[in-house]
Scaffold this active site. Structure first.
Site, short mmCIF file in Angstrom:
data_model
loop_
_atom_site.label_atom_id
_atom_site.label_comp_id
_atom_site.label_asym_id
_atom_site.label_seq_id
_atom_site.Cartn_x
_atom_site.Cartn_y
_atom_site.Cartn_z
N ARG A 1 -17.34 -8.34 -4.04
CA ARG A 1 -17.80 -7.84 -2.73
C ARG A 1 -17.98 -8.99 -1.76
NH1 ARG A 1 -17.36 -3.23 -0.57
NH2 ARG A 1 -18.34 -2.11 -2.30
N ARG B 1 -6.85 -6.00 -6.24
CA ARG B 1 -8.11 -6.78 -6.25
C ARG B 1 -8.82 -6.73 -7.60
NH1 ARG B 1 -12.49 -3.45 -2.48
NH2 ARG B 1 -12.28 -1.44 -3.48
N HIS C 1 -8.77 -7.73 3.67
CA HIS C 1 -10.05 -7.09 4.03
C HIS C 1 -11.12 -8.16 4.24
CE1 HIS C 1 -13.55 -4.53 3.56
NE2 HIS C 1 -12.87 -3.48 3.14
N ASP D 1 -16.64 2.18 11.17
CA ASP D 1 -15.53 2.19 10.21
C ASP D 1 -14.33 2.75 10.97
OD1 ASP D 1 -13.95 2.16 8.02
OD2 ASP D 1 -15.19 3.47 6.77
N GLU E 1 -10.28 -6.54 9.47
CA GLU E 1 -9.24 -6.54 8.44
C GLU E 1 -7.87 -6.37 9.10
OE1 GLU E 1 -10.44 -3.25 5.87
OE2 GLU E 1 -12.49 -3.56 6.52
C1 BG6 Z 1 -13.12 -0.49 4.60
C2 BG6 Z 1 -12.97 0.99 4.72
O1 BG6 Z 1 -11.88 -1.10 4.78
O2 BG6 Z 1 -13.59 -0.80 3.27
C3 BG6 Z 1 -14.31 1.66 4.45
O3 BG6 Z 1 -12.49 1.34 6.01
C4 BG6 Z 1 -14.80 1.25 3.07
O4 BG6 Z 1 -14.15 3.07 4.54
C5 BG6 Z 1 -14.85 -0.26 3.00
O5 BG6 Z 1 -16.10 1.81 2.87
C6 BG6 Z 1 -15.32 -0.80 1.63
O6 BG6 Z 1 -14.54 -0.27 0.61
P1 BG6 Z 1 -14.85 -0.63 -0.90
O7 BG6 Z 1 -13.88 0.16 -1.73
O8 BG6 Z 1 -14.64 -2.11 -1.03
O9 BG6 Z 1 -16.29 -0.24 -1.14
#
Ligand code: BG6
Length: 287
Positions: A70, A93, A155, A199, A258
């Site tokens: 994360r 990932r 991302h 978002d 992103e």
């Molecule tokens: C973003 C999405 O790119 O990633 C969101 O637009 C999402 O909707 C976020 O909540 C995080 O995603 P994840 O799968 O890493 O929890």
């Protein structure tokens, strides 16, 4: 791990044990430091000397062979968002990538080339160049005999001083889908402020985006090519609390901008061709 030692470059590239027993590369150049986990080819750190880190990494992140990290820069491929019974944002990932090459360039920057373990009909490489800027290149080749269709996204989680003190420029007059309100809209702000959960998937935009951070006193610039979508995400209060691998208050210190090709901008690639997504992140002190 011992055969990976051949990829080390004394003083510049070191292989190390990261969290959760995952391997990572530590990179040092005259301008900056960086870290890349082989798990997900995940850049977890980039920092210019004398500056705050550019990338946000959650203190609650899991480091587990089957879960995404994360923060930093997750590679989203071959799909973006949820997919029933399958991992959110694709599998790239969640797998360990191979190191293909590490090089010190003539100007002193360091280039790391990683390759995703083979997946049917795709040849996927990621080139990270660490220097005064952080340059990322995701190359997806179609090695099959039929057209391939997929989504890509880098991302990127940016480290910010405080969510109340940032604005985002470069997206005015761009159409987007608002995933929170579940509706389409046109961006009217020349400087977007974040005042709640955001978002949004902006479509058909190749524009560079800047994050103006008056608390840190820095402007982050995100330039891209081979990308038609830009996603802006901040989970805000309720979603932060709901995410097990994210601190309740960490939404105050991060912002995702992103770059990729998602939903209606997904890539449709003829056999034998290669799609190249490039992102270059740079920063300057605010005047
Ligand atoms: C973003 C999405 O790119 O990633 C969101 O637009 C999402 O909707 C976020 O909540 C995080 O995603 P994840 O799968 O890493 O929890």
């Amino acid at each position: 791990m011992s055969d990976l030692k051949k990829f080390e470059i004394p003083g510049h590239v070191t292989l190390a044990d990261g969290n959760g027993g995952l391997s990572k590369l530590l990179i040092e150049t005259e301008w900056s430091t960086a870290e890349i986990y082989l798990h997900g080819a995940h850049v977890t750190h980039f920092q210019k000397k004398g500056e705050a880190p550019l990338l946000f990494l959650s203190e609650a992140s899991e480091f587990h062979a089957e879960k995404p990290i994360r923060g930093g820069i997750p590679i989203i491929f071959p799909w973006f968002g949820p997919r029933e019974g399958l991992p959110s944002h694709g599998f790239a990932r969640n797998v360990e990538w191979d190191i293909k090459e590490t090089t010190q360039l003539a100007d002193g920057a360091v280039r790391i080339c990683l390759r995703m373990p083979a997946v049917e009909f795709h040849d996927v490489e990621y080139i990270v160049t660490v220097g005064d800027t952080l340059a990322l290149e995701l190359l997806v080749g179609n090695t099959g005999e039929k057209e391939a269709s997929f989504e890509t996204c880098l991302h990127t989680y940016f480290q910010i001083g405080s969510i109340d003190d940032v604005s985002i420029t470069g997206l005015k007059d761009t159409g987007y889908f608002d995933k929170v309100k579940e509706t389409g809209a046109l961006e009217t702000a020349s400087a977007i402020r974040i005042e709640g959960e955001v978002d949004r998937v902006y479509f058909d935009t190749t524009a560079a985006v800047e994050i103006i951070d008056t608390k840190i006193g820095r402007k982050i610039r995100i330039e891209k090519s081979g990308s038609a979508s830009t996603v802006v995400w901040n989970p805000w209060i309720a979603k932060s609390k709901a995410m097990a691998d994210f601190g309740d208050d960490e939404y105050l210190q991060m912002l995702c901008v992103e770059s990729g090709n998602v939903t209606k901008n997904k890539i449709i690639l003829p056999p034998g061709e290669c799609a190249v997504l490039k992102v270059e992140v740079s920063s300057v002190e605010l005047a």
